[in-house]
Design an enzyme around this catalytic site. Sequence first.
Site, short mmCIF file in Angstrom:
data_model
loop_
_atom_site.label_atom_id
_atom_site.label_comp_id
_atom_site.label_asym_id
_atom_site.label_seq_id
_atom_site.Cartn_x
_atom_site.Cartn_y
_atom_site.Cartn_z
N LEU A 1 0.85 -1.05 0.11
CA LEU A 1 -0.87 0.04 0.10
C LEU A 1 0.74 1.44 0.01
CD1 LEU A 1 -2.28 -0.86 2.64
CD2 LEU A 1 -3.07 -0.85 -0.05
N ASP B 1 5.53 -6.51 1.61
CA ASP B 1 6.29 -5.36 1.17
C ASP B 1 6.44 -6.72 0.39
OD1 ASP B 1 8.59 -5.08 0.01
OD2 ASP B 1 7.77 -3.05 1.14
N SER C 1 7.11 -2.42 -19.60
CA SER C 1 7.24 -0.89 -20.19
C SER C 1 7.42 -0.29 -21.19
CB SER C 1 7.34 0.36 -19.26
OG SER C 1 7.60 1.35 -20.17
N THR D 1 9.26 1.79 -21.88
CA THR D 1 10.49 3.21 -22.00
C THR D 1 11.33 2.06 -22.46
OG1 THR D 1 11.50 4.57 -20.22
CG2 THR D 1 9.74 1.89 -19.25
N TYR E 1 14.34 4.20 -13.30
CA TYR E 1 13.11 3.52 -13.58
C TYR E 1 12.78 2.65 -14.95
CZ TYR E 1 8.10 2.51 -15.22
OH TYR E 1 6.76 1.78 -15.40
N LYS F 1 13.49 -1.60 -15.00
CA LYS F 1 12.68 -2.79 -16.10
C LYS F 1 12.89 -3.56 -17.33
CE LYS F 1 8.54 -0.94 -14.96
NZ LYS F 1 7.85 -2.20 -13.41
N ASN G 1 2.11 12.04 -14.75
CA ASN G 1 1.72 11.99 -16.12
C ASN G 1 0.25 12.79 -17.48
OD1 ASN G 1 2.82 8.98 -15.40
ND2 ASN G 1 3.04 9.66 -16.77
P1 NAD Z 1 0.56 1.93 -9.00
O1 NAD Z 1 1.37 2.76 -8.30
O2 NAD Z 1 -1.03 2.32 -9.05
O3 NAD Z 1 0.62 0.58 -8.43
C1 NAD Z 1 1.79 -0.09 -7.95
C2 NAD Z 1 1.33 -1.21 -7.35
O4 NAD Z 1 2.72 -1.57 -6.42
C3 NAD Z 1 0.89 0.06 -5.67
O5 NAD Z 1 -0.43 -0.14 -4.97
C4 NAD Z 1 1.67 -0.53 -4.58
O6 NAD Z 1 0.94 0.05 -3.31
C5 NAD Z 1 2.81 -1.47 -4.65
N1 NAD Z 1 3.98 -1.72 -4.73
C6 NAD Z 1 5.15 -1.32 -4.90
N2 NAD Z 1 5.72 -1.56 -4.47
C7 NAD Z 1 6.29 -2.82 -3.31
C8 NAD Z 1 6.56 -3.15 -2.75
N3 NAD Z 1 8.24 -3.94 -2.76
N4 NAD Z 1 5.59 -4.84 -1.93
C9 NAD Z 1 4.35 -4.26 -2.83
N5 NAD Z 1 3.64 -4.10 -3.09
C10 NAD Z 1 4.40 -2.79 -3.45
O7 NAD Z 1 1.16 1.98 -9.95
P2 NAD Z 1 0.42 1.31 -12.21
O8 NAD Z 1 0.54 2.26 -12.39
O9 NAD Z 1 -0.14 0.50 -11.76
O10 NAD Z 1 1.41 0.52 -12.69
C11 NAD Z 1 1.83 -1.23 -12.13
C12 NAD Z 1 3.20 -1.96 -13.53
O11 NAD Z 1 3.16 -0.86 -14.39
C13 NAD Z 1 4.32 -0.99 -12.54
O12 NAD Z 1 4.94 -1.14 -12.47
C14 NAD Z 1 4.82 -0.08 -13.24
O13 NAD Z 1 5.88 0.54 -13.72
C15 NAD Z 1 3.87 -0.63 -15.04
N6 NAD Z 1 3.49 0.26 -15.37
C16 NAD Z 1 3.39 1.62 -15.65
C17 NAD Z 1 2.36 2.25 -16.70
C18 NAD Z 1 2.11 3.72 -15.76
O14 NAD Z 1 2.15 4.41 -17.04
N7 NAD Z 1 1.37 3.63 -15.13
C19 NAD Z 1 3.39 2.42 -17.70
C20 NAD Z 1 4.25 0.97 -17.96
C21 NAD Z 1 4.17 0.50 -16.90
C1 UD1 Z 2 5.99 8.70 -18.87
C2 UD1 Z 2 7.30 8.34 -18.76
C3 UD1 Z 2 7.69 6.47 -18.51
C4 UD1 Z 2 6.68 5.81 -18.41
C5 UD1 Z 2 5.34 6.10 -18.76
C6 UD1 Z 2 4.16 5.71 -17.82
C7 UD1 Z 2 8.84 9.94 -18.93
C8 UD1 Z 2 10.11 11.22 -19.59
N1 UD1 Z 2 8.11 9.31 -19.15
O1 UD1 Z 2 5.65 8.89 -20.51
O2 UD1 Z 2 8.93 6.68 -18.95
O3 UD1 Z 2 6.78 4.55 -18.85
O4 UD1 Z 2 5.29 7.98 -18.03
O5 UD1 Z 2 4.48 5.99 -16.49
O6 UD1 Z 2 8.62 10.86 -17.87
N2 UD1 Z 2 3.09 15.88 -20.90
C9 UD1 Z 2 3.03 17.61 -20.84
N3 UD1 Z 2 2.32 18.23 -19.39
C10 UD1 Z 2 2.43 17.58 -18.49
C11 UD1 Z 2 2.42 15.82 -18.63
C12 UD1 Z 2 2.66 15.85 -19.90
O7 UD1 Z 2 2.74 18.01 -22.38
O8 UD1 Z 2 1.92 17.55 -17.14
C13 UD1 Z 2 3.04 15.61 -22.28
C14 UD1 Z 2 3.93 14.87 -22.54
O9 UD1 Z 2 5.69 16.02 -22.68
C15 UD1 Z 2 4.03 13.78 -23.54
C16 UD1 Z 2 2.56 13.27 -23.32
O10 UD1 Z 2 1.88 14.11 -22.46
O11 UD1 Z 2 4.68 13.85 -24.50
C17 UD1 Z 2 2.50 11.63 -22.08
O12 UD1 Z 2 3.03 12.32 -21.33
P1 UD1 Z 2 3.35 11.09 -19.55
O13 UD1 Z 2 1.85 10.78 -19.66
O14 UD1 Z 2 4.16 11.69 -18.95
O15 UD1 Z 2 4.51 9.77 -20.17
P2 UD1 Z 2 5.39 9.37 -21.12
O16 UD1 Z 2 5.90 10.92 -21.22
O17 UD1 Z 2 5.03 8.74 -22.01
#
Ligand code: NAD
Ligand code: UD1
Length: 338
Positions: free
Chosen positions: A34, A59, A125, A127, A149, A153, A199
């Site tokens: 959490l 954890d 991701s 990324t 980050y 991955k 984001n």
């Molecule tokens: P989130 O932060 O909402 O969910 C991650 C969950 O993991 C949280 O509930 C957090 O409490 C839990 N957590 C973190 N560290 C922990 C630990 N050590 N032990 C137990 N629980 C732990 O994030 P999300 O957006 O749901 O992302 C989920 C996964 O997807 C992540 O690995 C993230 O890197 C990956 N991901 C997310 C995005 C995005 O934009 N949301 C994009 C690409 C990849």
């Molecule tokens: C970002 C991360 C990426 C990660 C992904 C999901 C960076 C450089 N990249 O991707 O590594 O896997 O989030 O967590 O941080 N934008 C604005 N204003 C804002 C926020 C974003 O203009 O306040 C624009 C950005 O420039 C981009 C687009 O919106 O063009 C999407 O941004 P974002 O949601 O942060 O995702 P990514 O950059 O694609």
Amino acid sequence: MNKVLVTGGAGYIGSHTCIELLHSGVDVVVVDNLSNSNLKALERVESITGKSITFYEVDIRNVEEMDKVFVAHSFYAVIHFAGLKAVGESVAQPLKYFDNNIYGTQVLLQTMKKHEIFNLVFSSSATVYGEPASVPITEGFPLSAVNPYGRSKLVIEDMLRDLNVSDSRWNAILLRYFNPAGAHVSGLIGEDPQDIPNNLMPYISQVAVGKLEYLSVYGGDYDTHDGTGVRDYIHVVDLAKGHLCALEKLKSNPGVVPYNLGTGIGYSVLDMLAAFEQAAECKIPYQIVDRRAGDTAICYADVSLTKADLGWQAVLGIEEMTGDGWRWQSQNPKGYED
Ligand code: NAD
Ligand code: UD1
């Protein structure tokens, strides 16, 4: 396939995936510390599905507690969401990311090995493609890390490939998510950032609901149709369903295979803003500011391999992403604290 461990299941993508798992009759056990989520998310998942989840506030780095979970249950597979995901924080505190994401995964994998569970679905991701030379991006593109980050991955993807070389019983589906957006159609669960969002989509939602003043658009001079950055936004429910297809794929003992989860369509920042304005029926103030370091102009997926191998494709579009995202934000302006 009847019992699955979901690490990080209380989080944004994890909670949506729990709904799809429960709907399809899978028994769900969640481990989450959490650190970036609220238990209310899982309570709401239970009320949406009418089914219960076994929850452990643990954890993943805690060797003894993780062992107890595996002693208590016999899992078909693990879906591994648990991790930290804030890019800027990872640049400032890399060790925190290596410890939580890489060491945490190591403990999980050691526990799986001890209990002879060899099936994993991993949240990777887009990324991992670093700064892609062209679009659309296929799974065969060169991989690189542009921040700690992203490195976490990549390292985890490599760890899984190494495990498979050591013992072919290891299977891992590496799901490379593009840009998750939106929320469950009920408006009961959604993304709930603890701080000011990094984001785009959560930021826009919070401007629309009046929590933040205006959106800073990072760069208006990219070589795109309107000068703003283009990304592959994917509805979180489509994304969640991709995990079910990945579980199914694990049955064929596939080894370690990456799949893109995106729509294959790119939208600009201003496209997303306009769609959100329509959904929320309000004007969303914005200012174009300097580019953000590390951003690329255009990023979207080639999803043909995912379609062919997993039989998955996104069905929800920009209207559902913004409409459902707005329903969640407007019904829960303070997230789960409401
Ligand atoms: P989130 O932060 O909402 O969910 C991650 C969950 O993991 C949280 O509930 C957090 O409490 C839990 N957590 C973190 N560290 C922990 C630990 N050590 N032990 C137990 N629980 C732990 O994030 P999300 O957006 O749901 O992302 C989920 C996964 O997807 C992540 O690995 C993230 O890197 C990956 N991901 C997310 C995005 C995005 O934009 N949301 C994009 C690409 C990849
Ligand atoms: C970002 C991360 C990426 C990660 C992904 C999901 C960076 C450089 N990249 O991707 O590594 O896997 O989030 O967590 O941080 N934008 C604005 N204003 C804002 C926020 C974003 O203009 O306040 C624009 C950005 O420039 C981009 C687009 O919106 O063009 C999407 O941004 P974002 O949601 O942060 O995702 P990514 O950059 O694609």
